[in-house]
Design a protein around this motif. Structure first.
Motif, short mmCIF file in Angstrom:
data_model
loop_
_atom_site.label_atom_id
_atom_site.label_comp_id
_atom_site.label_asym_id
_atom_site.label_seq_id
_atom_site.Cartn_x
_atom_site.Cartn_y
_atom_site.Cartn_z
N GLY A 416 -11.26 -7.68 1.17
CA GLY A 416 -9.95 -7.42 1.03
C GLY A 416 -9.42 -6.96 -0.06
N VAL A 417 -8.09 -6.20 -0.90
CA VAL A 417 -7.82 -6.46 -1.81
C VAL A 417 -7.13 -7.75 -2.16
CG1 VAL A 417 -6.26 -5.88 -3.38
CG2 VAL A 417 -7.27 -4.06 -1.67
N GLY A 418 -6.81 -8.53 -1.40
CA GLY A 418 -6.02 -10.10 -1.80
C GLY A 418 -5.01 -9.66 -3.38
N ARG A 419 -5.27 -10.90 -4.28
CA ARG A 419 -4.53 -10.58 -5.60
C ARG A 419 -5.39 -9.88 -6.32
NH1 ARG A 419 -1.86 -14.41 -1.75
NH2 ARG A 419 0.25 -13.99 -1.48
N LEU A 420 -7.16 -10.75 -6.19
CA LEU A 420 -8.09 -10.09 -6.90
C LEU A 420 -8.08 -8.71 -7.72
CD1 LEU A 420 -10.60 -12.86 -6.82
CD2 LEU A 420 -8.23 -13.46 -8.19
N LYS A 421 -8.19 -7.66 -7.00
CA LYS A 421 -7.66 -6.62 -6.51
C LYS A 421 -7.14 -5.83 -6.69
CE LYS A 421 -13.01 -6.31 -5.74
NZ LYS A 421 -13.86 -5.66 -4.67
N ARG A 422 -5.82 -6.64 -6.74
CA ARG A 422 -4.23 -5.48 -6.43
C ARG A 422 -4.50 -5.19 -7.49
NH1 ARG A 422 -0.36 -9.98 -7.31
NH2 ARG A 422 -0.69 -9.42 -9.52
N ASP A 423 -4.70 -4.65 -8.78
CA ASP A 423 -4.23 -3.86 -9.91
C ASP A 423 -5.38 -2.68 -10.37
OD1 ASP A 423 -1.88 -5.83 -10.46
OD2 ASP A 423 -2.83 -7.13 -12.23
N ALA A 424 -6.53 -3.11 -9.26
CA ALA A 424 -7.46 -2.21 -9.27
C ALA A 424 -6.81 -0.72 -8.40
CB ALA A 424 -8.57 -2.86 -8.67
N LEU A 425 -6.19 -1.98 -7.06
CA LEU A 425 -5.49 -0.44 -6.11
C LEU A 425 -4.94 1.02 -6.73
CD1 LEU A 425 -5.76 -0.41 -2.86
CD2 LEU A 425 -3.55 -1.24 -3.39
N PRO A 426 -4.69 0.47 -7.68
CA PRO A 426 -3.44 2.27 -7.60
C PRO A 426 -4.65 3.11 -8.48
CG PRO A 426 -2.09 0.13 -8.66
CD PRO A 426 -3.40 -0.16 -8.28
N ALA A 427 -5.78 2.87 -9.42
CA ALA A 427 -6.50 3.61 -9.56
C ALA A 427 -7.36 4.65 -8.83
CB ALA A 427 -7.17 2.81 -11.05
N GLY B 190 -6.21 -1.16 0.84
CA GLY B 190 -4.82 -1.20 1.57
C GLY B 190 -4.68 -0.79 2.42
N LEU B 191 -3.62 -0.56 2.94
CA LEU B 191 -3.50 -0.34 4.10
C LEU B 191 -3.97 -0.52 5.41
CD1 LEU B 191 0.99 -1.58 3.76
CD2 LEU B 191 -1.07 -3.30 4.71
N SER B 192 -4.30 -0.04 6.37
CA SER B 192 -4.89 0.91 7.10
C SER B 192 -4.36 2.18 7.65
CB SER B 192 -5.18 0.34 8.34
OG SER B 192 -5.79 -0.55 8.29
N LEU B 193 -3.29 3.41 6.79
CA LEU B 193 -2.59 3.95 6.64
C LEU B 193 -4.15 5.39 7.63
CD1 LEU B 193 -1.80 4.68 3.07
CD2 LEU B 193 -0.30 3.56 5.33
N LEU B 194 -4.97 5.37 7.39
CA LEU B 194 -5.69 6.67 7.98
C LEU B 194 -5.55 6.07 9.51
CD1 LEU B 194 -8.35 8.46 7.09
CD2 LEU B 194 -9.98 6.63 7.87
N LYS B 195 -6.03 4.50 10.11
CA LYS B 195 -5.57 4.66 11.23
C LYS B 195 -4.21 4.88 11.74
CE LYS B 195 -10.40 2.82 11.92
NZ LYS B 195 -11.04 3.12 13.50
N LEU B 196 -3.43 4.20 10.79
CA LEU B 196 -2.41 4.29 11.67
C LEU B 196 -1.67 6.53 11.58
CD1 LEU B 196 0.85 3.99 12.48
CD2 LEU B 196 0.83 4.00 9.73
N PHE B 197 -1.94 7.36 10.92
CA PHE B 197 -2.01 8.51 10.87
C PHE B 197 -2.84 9.44 12.52
CE2 PHE B 197 -0.72 8.48 7.34
CZ PHE B 197 1.26 9.62 7.16
N VAL B 198 -3.64 7.97 12.80
CA VAL B 198 -4.27 8.57 14.65
C VAL B 198 -4.01 8.38 15.16
CG1 VAL B 198 -6.49 8.54 15.28
CG2 VAL B 198 -7.23 8.50 12.77
#
Lengths: 464, 464
Positions: A416-427, B190-198
């Motif tokens: 999971g992303v949690g809080r530790l990887k939140r800032d890496a998610l947009p990249a 991130g959220l499971s958007l992939l599964k949402l579109f299916v």
């Protein structure tokens, strides 16, 4: 008496005695998960829910007071998804542990606080099996598994948590309880909300019950252990065998991991080499053929030594060693745990790049992997008392995320992303997919009270 | 020149010659899917997209003019999900049929118009297999499979479409293109958007490319055919075997279905009994054991006659007969096709109730089922020229939906809600889950232009 403490008194009164914890010493245990996020806040209270209705009361209370809610299972999360928010409410599901097996429907109906291992055990009593098996399966809860769409060692053949979730009861941001799915195997009525809640890390709702699919018990596996001079060689073997067979476990430990595990609990592993651990649970007849393909793949990729055992207990001792990788690293010092994944053919490049990053940043990185899925756990070791070591470790951590993204991979395969990887998610996701995430979040949690700061950044009310 | 025709001229000019169809006779083929919804409208134009960019241009154009868009694959949908909207735009993906196999990553990268059978074939050339197999696999497109989260015959062991979707390119309601997922097997960023579109039936976006997971080729199966005096007996056998083994196919044809198929393409099936068709693809060694369990389950449930063949061609002839159930019913007259599912233990009750509904409403109902999943296709036969027969058939159709819901089941297991079952969805999901569906729809398609009226009711702009 402040407004907040008046509100907490109201909550305490609304729930049975012993459900709401408010004393700082009692709250301390609800602040952190295993990520030990130093930014975790002190909650105003923790609700140790015993029923879905308790969760509804807690969330409804939080909604009416505008207080953030962090849901929490066993607290074994590795990315700070259950870090408490300062002044917020923690809703702990630890007391909701009921497990009911329906052997005819091949389902388990489970409360979120039940441990993964206990679900496996209950299923096993009916000759059935719940496959998902995070390394932490003995101490992690099903609720947390669902929150992160947890994987594990067997998912190379048997899939991840979402593949086994047939139904969920979820308490929504406004305190309503909805039931999604059920014991039916196939269901396409309406949007796939069920799958959307799996992996949403408590940002969209709180799961209070899950219906899990079970399968017939797994056959006792055969085990192959192969050693390699280079991690790349082991990774090459993984790619080669994956084209032909579906092994039931394909785990990789690099040389530093082997050494850490040997230091922690000696069992005579070859300290000079990387180790590949492969299991086949194919039925007799097919088993020999599958093991032969696995062995051939290892030998052709340059394996130094191959050991095969059909004794399940002997095989399990190697699996146990693999599961010790994280505890052994924890015992060895401070660490940053990665969870990056790439398409399987890019696995050799990823592990090679991780080694290189260790050299470049002058940090020790040990690397274990659910190699058959291309999901790796590089563990960056550092000296927390040494600011420069800490800085270099953080830089290596970022480098690994960047490397995974560059190889078409993910910043998190199962933690999971949690809080530790939140800032890496947009990249990784880019602005458009980030915006889609935010739209879904806002649609289901318009006030942003559910696990704020996990997965997605907190968006001020005016900008949502 | 009306506003709309000026707009259509603008669209035609924006795309290459031959991409936009506007003549009524050309548009006729884009009005209906197999549900032949009499309420299907006449579109203002159809875009036969050749690239994702064409789809973006079309959707962007529709958004700027406020024109509804109905996406369309092969048009083999059974619930009116691709019925054209009067004056709307049809975006057909029929020309986007590219298939690329990546054997090392065990993936297929596929355009949405590619037929399911062609994906299977391309994978097969690399010794790989794409399992999902709707009965219509030779004429249905992958895009449609994804839109409905299609199942089929093998999903009792191998799962449904969503289990194989690793990545999607999707054109959003505003014309932007996003990429979700990719060739990585595990990804929880991130959220499971992939599964949402299916399974979203074109209501949230239009898929322009999919990355599909492949597995090693299936072993040639053994086949068991068992006949039963009662459908309930056959269903009981299904429940019993499902507790012990994972058969690779468990299909049920009731007596009327057997007769219709025999009328359509005689192959000497026993016209006096219900037929259960079970396959095992277990490896040699395990195969005999699995077949023995299956046979024992049938005999103990009262099977009159059991026939076993290890000849794949002979087995396939029975599977072909099963696949003919729907064409045979079509040839026999007008029909309403159901797709209800229940938890497997409720299958005997469901099939018994369906028989009873046939008697109560004085209509012929033939029933085939993906029995191992509890997913049944009762087919209500009627005389379209007879108003009373038509009325009774519709009443029976509603009764079956109600029965499925009452048994803890679903109104659709694999065909989708489309337009035909839209009005039945609230009774199944209830107001809260309906509202969640609507919130997601509005979050991703705020103007309600994507496949309006499919799955969810059209909500007037002021009430969204």
């Amino acid at each position: 008496m402040t407004d907040r403490s008046a509100a907490v008194a109201e909550l305490t009164a609304a729930l049975p005695e012993g459900v709401v914890a408010t004393r700082p010493e009692a709250l301390e245990k609800y602040r952190f998960d295993w990520a030990k996020d130093p930014e975790a806040g002190m909650p105003c209270a923790a609700v140790r829910a015993e029923t879905a209705e308790h969760v509804q009361v807690a969330v409804g209370w939080a909604a009416s007071h505008g207080i953030p809610v962090v849901p929490r299972g066993a607290g074994s999360g590795l990315s700070g998804g259950a870090s408490a928010v300062e002044g917020g409410l923690v809703v702990s599901l630890e007391r909701m542990t009921a497990i009911e097996i329906d052997p005819a429907a091949r389902c388990a109906v489970v409360e979120p606080g039940a441990f993964n291992a206990d679900v496996k055990k209950a299923a096993g009593e009916h000759g059935l099996w719940y496959p998902p098996d995070p390394s932490s399966f003995e101490i992690c809860s099903i609720g947390g598994n669902i929150a992160t769409n947890a994987g594990g060692l067997c998912c190379v053949k048997y899939g991840v948590t979402t593949d086994y979730v047939l139904g969920l009861d979820v308490v929504l941001a406004d305190g309503r309880l909805v039931t999604l799915g059920g014991k039916r195997i196939k269901d396409v009525a309406g949007l796939s909300l069920l799958k959307l809640f799996v992996g949403s890390e408590g940002t969209l709702g709180i799961v209070t019950r899950a219906t899990l699919r079970l399968v017939p018990a797994q056959l006792a596996p055969s085990t192959l252990v192969a050693t390699f001079d280079t991690v790349r060689g082991a990774a090459d073997a993984v790619v080669a065998m994956g084209r032909v067979v579906r092994a039931s476990m394909v785990e990789l430990m690099d040389r530093p991991t082997v050494n850490q595990v040997e230091d922690f609990a000696p069992m005579g592993l070859d300290r000079d080499r990387a180790l590949l651990l492969v299991q086949s649970d194919a039925p007799e007849g097919a088993r020999e053929q599958e093991m032969a393909v696995i062995e051939k793949s290892c030998v052709e990729a340059g394996s130094v030594d191959v050991f095969v055992t059909h004794d399940p207990a002997e095989g399990e001792s190697f699996v146990r060693a693999r599961r010790l990788a994280f505890p052994a690293a924890e015992a060895a010092g401070s660490l940053l745990l990665e969870d990056v994944g790439v398409p399987v053919p890019q696995l050799p490049d990823l592990v090679a790049r991780v080694e290189q990053i260790g050299v470049e940043r002058a940090v020790d990185i040990v690397c274990v992997a659910h190699a058959g899925d291309g999901n790796t756990h590089p563990i960056v070791m550092y000296d927390a008392a040494d600011a420069d070591s800490t800085r270099r470790a953080r830089a290596a951590f970022e480098d690994i995320l960047t490397a995974a993204i560059a190889l078409g991979g993910t910043i998190t395969g199962e933690h999971g992303v949690g809080r530790l990887k939140r800032d890496a998610l947009p990249a990784m996701l880019g602005p458009h997919v980030m915006e889609l995430n935010q739209r879904i979040k806002t649609a289901l949690d318009p006030d942003g009270l559910l696990n704020p700061g996990a997965v997605l950044p907190v968006i001020p009310a005016g900008q949502r």
